[in-house]
Design a protein around this motif. Structure first.
Motif, PDB file in Angstrom:
ATOM      1  N   LYS A 164     -14.312  -1.375  -8.169  1.00  0.00           N
ATOM      2  CA  LYS A 164     -13.181  -2.206  -8.308  1.00  0.00           C
ATOM      3  C   LYS A 164     -12.634  -2.555  -9.738  1.00  0.00           C
ATOM      4  CE  LYS A 164     -14.589  -4.836  -4.132  1.00  0.00           C
ATOM      5  NZ  LYS A 164     -15.063  -6.016  -3.741  1.00  0.00           N
ATOM      6  N   SER A 165     -13.277  -2.194 -10.879  1.00  0.00           N
ATOM      7  CA  SER A 165     -12.903  -2.192 -12.225  1.00  0.00           C
ATOM      8  C   SER A 165     -12.482  -1.079 -12.959  1.00  0.00           C
ATOM      9  CB  SER A 165     -13.911  -3.042 -13.010  1.00  0.00           C
ATOM     10  OG  SER A 165     -15.249  -2.205 -12.819  1.00  0.00           O
ATOM     11  N   ASP A 166     -12.326   0.213 -11.974  1.00  0.00           N
ATOM     12  CA  ASP A 166     -12.095   1.351 -12.750  1.00  0.00           C
ATOM     13  C   ASP A 166     -10.444   1.425 -12.735  1.00  0.00           C
ATOM     14  OD1 ASP A 166     -14.598   2.602 -13.011  1.00  0.00           O
ATOM     15  OD2 ASP A 166     -14.388   3.659 -11.207  1.00  0.00           O
ATOM     16  N   TRP A 167     -10.095   2.438 -13.584  1.00  0.00           N
ATOM     17  CA  TRP A 167      -8.795   2.506 -14.039  1.00  0.00           C
ATOM     18  C   TRP A 167      -8.028   3.194 -13.066  1.00  0.00           C
ATOM     19  CZ3 TRP A 167      -6.050   0.176 -18.278  1.00  0.00           C
ATOM     20  CH2 TRP A 167      -7.015  -0.558 -19.291  1.00  0.00           C
ATOM     21  N   GLY A 168      -7.515   2.666 -12.030  1.00  0.00           N
ATOM     22  CA  GLY A 168      -6.837   2.984 -10.717  1.00  0.00           C
ATOM     23  C   GLY A 168      -5.965   1.971 -10.052  1.00  0.00           C
ATOM     24  N   PHE A 169      -5.563   2.291  -8.930  1.00  0.00           N
ATOM     25  CA  PHE A 169      -4.601   1.433  -8.246  1.00  0.00           C
ATOM     26  C   PHE A 169      -5.112   1.129  -7.017  1.00  0.00           C
ATOM     27  CE2 PHE A 169      -2.051   4.247 -10.806  1.00  0.00           C
ATOM     28  CZ  PHE A 169      -1.252   3.257 -11.643  1.00  0.00           C
ATOM     29  N   THR A 170      -4.451   0.140  -6.235  1.00  0.00           N
ATOM     30  CA  THR A 170      -4.823  -0.254  -4.615  1.00  0.00           C
ATOM     31  C   THR A 170      -3.383  -0.511  -4.102  1.00  0.00           C
ATOM     32  OG1 THR A 170      -5.803  -2.029  -3.434  1.00  0.00           O
ATOM     33  CG2 THR A 170      -5.121  -2.760  -5.327  1.00  0.00           C
ATOM     34  N   GLY A 171      -3.359  -0.048  -3.038  1.00  0.00           N
ATOM     35  CA  GLY A 171      -1.871  -0.367  -2.359  1.00  0.00           C
ATOM     36  C   GLY A 171      -2.020   0.481  -1.132  1.00  0.00           C
ATOM     37  N   ASN A 172      -0.464   1.012  -0.836  1.00  0.00           N
ATOM     38  CA  ASN A 172      -0.287   1.869   0.508  1.00  0.00           C
ATOM     39  C   ASN A 172       0.431   2.837   0.121  1.00  0.00           C
ATOM     40  OD1 ASN A 172      -0.538  -1.234   1.145  1.00  0.00           O
ATOM     41  ND2 ASN A 172      -1.248  -0.330   2.824  1.00  0.00           N
ATOM     42  N   LEU A 173       0.230   4.069   0.558  1.00  0.00           N
ATOM     43  CA  LEU A 173       1.064   5.172   0.804  1.00  0.00           C
ATOM     44  C   LEU A 173       1.397   5.435   2.066  1.00  0.00           C
ATOM     45  CD1 LEU A 173      -1.454   7.805  -1.195  1.00  0.00           C
ATOM     46  CD2 LEU A 173       0.858   7.439  -1.866  1.00  0.00           C
ATOM     47  N   TYR A 174       2.680   5.708   2.241  1.00  0.00           N
ATOM     48  CA  TYR A 174       3.347   5.985   3.379  1.00  0.00           C
ATOM     49  C   TYR A 174       3.608   7.292   3.421  1.00  0.00           C
ATOM     50  CZ  TYR A 174       3.835   1.002   3.580  1.00  0.00           C
ATOM     51  OH  TYR A 174       3.539  -0.461   3.617  1.00  0.00           O
ATOM     52  N   VAL A 175       2.961   8.325   4.402  1.00  0.00           N
ATOM     53  CA  VAL A 175       2.841   9.674   4.328  1.00  0.00           C
ATOM     54  C   VAL A 175       3.665  10.069   5.593  1.00  0.00           C
ATOM     55  CG1 VAL A 175       1.329  11.782   4.376  1.00  0.00           C
ATOM     56  CG2 VAL A 175       0.651   9.583   3.207  1.00  0.00           C
TER      57      VAL A 175
END
Length: 866
Positions: free
Chosen positions: A305-316
């Protein structure tokens, strides 16, 4: 000559430090009580945690989602008294909560019958890649990236409209009623509410631009022509063009099809990167309709949870293209990202000419603040992409030059009629009101007093009429030879002249003598004067184009070359070891400098130097009859320097300039030619120097800065005209100096230097609970210097022409050469202490037997980072 010295006295923190000062220093106060809620969302029948559940305050745009283990937390002062939870396939729940208190609120959701024919949703207590339909889906998205990204076309072009806004947020009633705000009540007519976190905000700065972007695949090149640019801010206090460049660097265009995404001067791993399946966890939520297209809602979160990334939703898209139709994402709450309390990115893609999906809308909103309770800044960038042309050939002339952005001549002079037609949608009432509001604020005397005080604290300068007085940190200092030293100086502002810049200072050493030497009045009184004429229309701004004449009568510490700070700064007066051998210079310069937007800078300089020994420094010949001292040396030089920094950007203040480092390299080449018998010059020589700088991004393990430099002196000259490595005896950690090397300890007439610094951005510390909670980051460095003094410049070979290398009072050498082995020092540091301090432990590995040497030390420096 090092052309980086053209950076003039920057503020110690970057642009957002300045904006934070604007937000906090004059406006500090008790915030409203925070409402803190945490809990867990589970299935009422099975007890299994439910990830990516929506939790929000009823009637507010304030909410969050549960993590992969079902946990959530909310902290705000703008919530309502009811909290709603909703999740696909489950009945929603609403719970009453108490405002202004901390509380635990768990939700147990009851499932309802939902038929999904397009996808199969599989839940499991333990996340695995194998057999996981969400992972299979993202692998297909990654496998089809090259087919779906816009760079897959041979050519494309589009129109681009962009608007960027910065606002002061957390505008509470208590803040409005503070005494300091009584004269500013009219500004609260422009307060609006943030869609990111529900905080009331007040606009401070606004920019809009219209441009045309062209892309060619082979050879790959992209060019952006800016046809209109308009902005409003606090003119006279913040450089609008420099601010624009800095914000552009923070809010770079986000391309999720790249493996790494540049944002906030850092790199984040894209949720569709080639390493994404091992970096993120994915979960299929539902199938949804996005603008008439059936898509799979694919939620994601970083594994750590502390890595340099994102959280969210992709709509494929639910077809064989596996293209991304929309993305809605932020950063994890536990990420080690300074000053950011919230971040939201929304991108939408539309089908263009049946050729595929192209980005149509890009929104980035960031909530900057020092604390969750205090006031901060909200930054929002909205970009609209229009009029795509796919695979229509573009003339080669469009791509000429190395600069990515090209500002057309009339871009800054567009009329309101132009902007009404250039905007895809009309500005909101709040956006239109920014122009009027900011103009009104700047006419309030209290505002000017507040801003002048802030800028004095940040930059060390204060404006007094048409001049800027400072830097105040150098008004008082001391050293071993001169004792206490007072200094007063100023620079003129554009109010004095748009074409001329005058800079001057007077300094006085209060010590009457050093050992047996009685100082003359001329030695005690130091001074500097320079006059610059700019060929630019509007003062001395980027790109520089000027001619400058200067004269300096002052002392110099050999080898001390500090970055972005005056060398007689009071805090740098504290030094370790011995510092009693100085030069006293009478230095005259005449220089011409021209910068071009292509990134090429060339500089021509004439220098005349009269240099005397000062303190315990001596210019001695070892002749057969004994030691003979010389009073001074004289040198006349012509210097030519070239610098190439493609796509370089700066934050430009009124009396300083800060480079904004990007992925592009910087090259430097200089040559100096010394002429004898010119203005009583004694020596003929040539010197050449080459430098290379590159910031290397290595996401997810941070980034590194590589600096390589080499130099060579041809001709026979005494040691003051050879090369002194950049040494540092202060207790401030200097990035480009050898921090465990003494002044004058080494000397070269040929050298190669390698300096590498790596910044891990918490990659390791984030996995250690204590370091993670303290939000510390790690850094390391290695500095290696190879060098030598050739036989031609050794005093033992030419005793009647060359001075002896410096010695101490007992005649023991204190200056050495590097033929035996290179000088090496390494360091490991902890960054982000109190979000500002870097503490470095430095280990010197070679030449440990030299006098007055310590092999290990601790140094510190202040650094503003996201």
């Amino acid at each position: 000559m090092n052309l980086n010295k053209f950076v003039i006295r920057p503020i110690p923190a970057r642009l957002l430090a300045l904006l934070c000062a604007l937000a906090f220093l004059p406006l500090a106060g008790q915030a409203q009580q925070m409402t803190k809620i945490r809990g867990k969302v589970t299935d009422v029948e099975t007890g299994e945690p439910l990830p990516f559940v929506n939790i929000a305050f009823v009637g507010k745009s304030i909410g969050t989602t549960s993590d992969f283990d079902g946990y959530y937390s909310l902290e705000t002062q703008w919530g309502s008294g009811r909290l709603k939870v909703s999740y696909v396939g489950y009945e929603p729940q609403v719970r009453e909560i108490q405002l202004g208190k901390s509380q635990l609120v768990d939700f147990k959701l009851k499932s309802k019958t939902t038929q999904l024919t397009e996808v199969t949703i599989v839940g499991t207590k333990k996340y695995r890649n194998k057999g996981n339909p969400a992972v299979e889906l993202i692998k297909n998205v990654v496998a089809n990236k090259d087919k779906n990204r816009k760079e897959g076309f041979d050519f494309y072009s589009y129109d681009k409209y962009e608007k960027v806004e910065f606002d002061l947020n957390n505008i509470t009633e208590k803040f409005r009623n503070r005494r300091i705000m009584r004269k500013f009540q009219f500004v609260f007519n422009y307060v609006d509410t943030s869609e990111l976190n529900g905080k009331p905000y007040l606009p401070l700065w606004f920019k809009e631009s219209r441009s045309k972007v062209y892309y060619r695949n082979k050879p790959e090149n992209e060019k952006e022509y800016i046809y209109g640019s308009k902005q409003v801010g606090f003119e006279g206090y913040v450089d609008d063009q420099g601010l624009s460049s800095y914000i552009d660097n923070l809010y770079q265009d986000i391309n999720i099809y790249e493996n790494n995404i540049d944002l906030l001067a850092n790199q984040f791993v894209s949720p569709i990167s080639t390493i994404a399946p091992s970096y993120y966890k994915y979960f299929i939520i539902d199938t949804v309709d996005v603008d008439g297209t059936t898509c799979i809602n694919l939620a994601f979160i970083t594994r750590n949870k502390s890595d340099w990334g994102f959280t969210g939703n992709l709509y494929v898209m639910l077809d064989s293209s596996y293209a991304v139709k929309k993305i809605d994402m932020g950063v994890p709450n536990d990420i080690n990202l300074n000053w950011v309390q919230g971040l939201k990115i929304v991108q939408e893609y539309d089908v263009v000419d049946s050729s595929g999906l192209m980005l149509s809308l890009d929104e980035i909103t960031i909530d900057f603040s020092i604390t969750k309770k205090g006031r901060g800044l909200q930054g929002k960038k909205t970009t609209t992409y229009l009029n795509y042309r796919i695979n229509e050939p573009i003339p080669d002339s469009v791509f000429r030059g190395v600069t990515h952005d090209v500002m057309v001549d009339s871009a800054l002079e567009r009329t309101e009629d132009y902007w009404e037609s250039a905007r895809p949608r009309a500005l909101t009432e709040t956006e239109m009101g920014i122009y009027e509001m900011i103009d009104s604020v700047q006419n309030v005397p209290a505002f000017k007093n507040i801003m002048n005080t802030i800028f004095l604290l940040i930059t060390g300068y204060t404006d007094v009429g048409p001049v800027s007085v400072g830097p105040v940190g150098s008004f008082y200092s001391f050293n071993e030879v001169e004792g206490f030293r007072g200094r007063f100086g100023f620079k003129t502002l554009p109010e004095f002249s748009n074409k001329f810049l005058w800079e001057t200072y007077l300094a006085y050493g209060f010590s009457r003598n050093y050992k047996d030497h009685i100082f003359t009045d001329k030695e005690r009184l130091k001074h500097f004067n320079s006059l610059t004429y700019t060929f630019n229309r509007d003062n001395i701004i980027y790109p520089y184009h000027f001619i400058r004449g200067s004269f300096q009568h002052d002392s110099e510490i050999p080898g001390q070359k500090l970055q972005f700070v005056a060398e007689d700064n009071f805090l740098l007066s504290f030094k370790r070891g011995v510092n009693d051998k100085l030069f006293f210079n009478d230095l005259s310069k005449l220089e011409y400098l021209r910068e071009r937007r292509s990134g090429v800078t060339y500089n021509l300089m004439l220098k005349h130097l009269v240099q005397r020994p000062f303190g315990d420094m001596r210019f001695d010949y070892a002749l057969e009859d004994g030691i003979v001292s010389r009073e001074k040396i004289t040198a006349s030089e012509l210097e030519l320097a070239l610098r190439f920094a493609p796509n370089e950007r700066f934050y430009q203040g009124k009396v300083y300039r800060i480079p904004i480092f990007t992925k592009y390299p910087i090259f430097r080449l200089s040559s100096r030619f010394g002429f004898d018998k010119v203005l009583e010059s004694d020596y003929r020589y040539q010197a050449f120097q080459f430098g290379f700088f590159k910031r290397i991004f290595l996401s997810p393990i941070g980034f590194g800065d590589l600096n390589v430099e080499a130099g060579k002196v041809f001709g026979r000259v005494p040691f003051p005209l050879l090369t002194f490595p950049k040494a540092n005896q202060t207790f401030s950690y200097q990035l480009e100096s050898y921090n465990m090397m003494n002044f004058l300890e080494f000397i070269n007439d040929q050298y190669i230097a390698i300096n590498y610094q790596h910044f891990f951005n918490g990659f390791f510390f984030n996995k250690i609970p204590l370091f993670k909670r303290l939000e510390l980051r790690e850094a390391c460095s290695i500095k290696v210097l190879y060098g030598s003094v050739t036989e031609n410049n050794r005093p033992e070979n030419h005793p009647d022409e060359l001075f002896l290398f410096p010695t101490d009072e007992d005649g023991k050498p204190v200056t050495f050469t590097l033929e035996k082995k290179p000088y090496i020092e390494v360091s490991a540091g902890i960054m982000n202490v109190f979000k500002l301090i870097r503490i470095e432990v430095i280990k010197r590995l070679t030449y440990l037997d030299n006098p007055n040497v310590t092999d290990m030390g601790i140094r510190a420096r202040a650094k503003f980072d996201f």
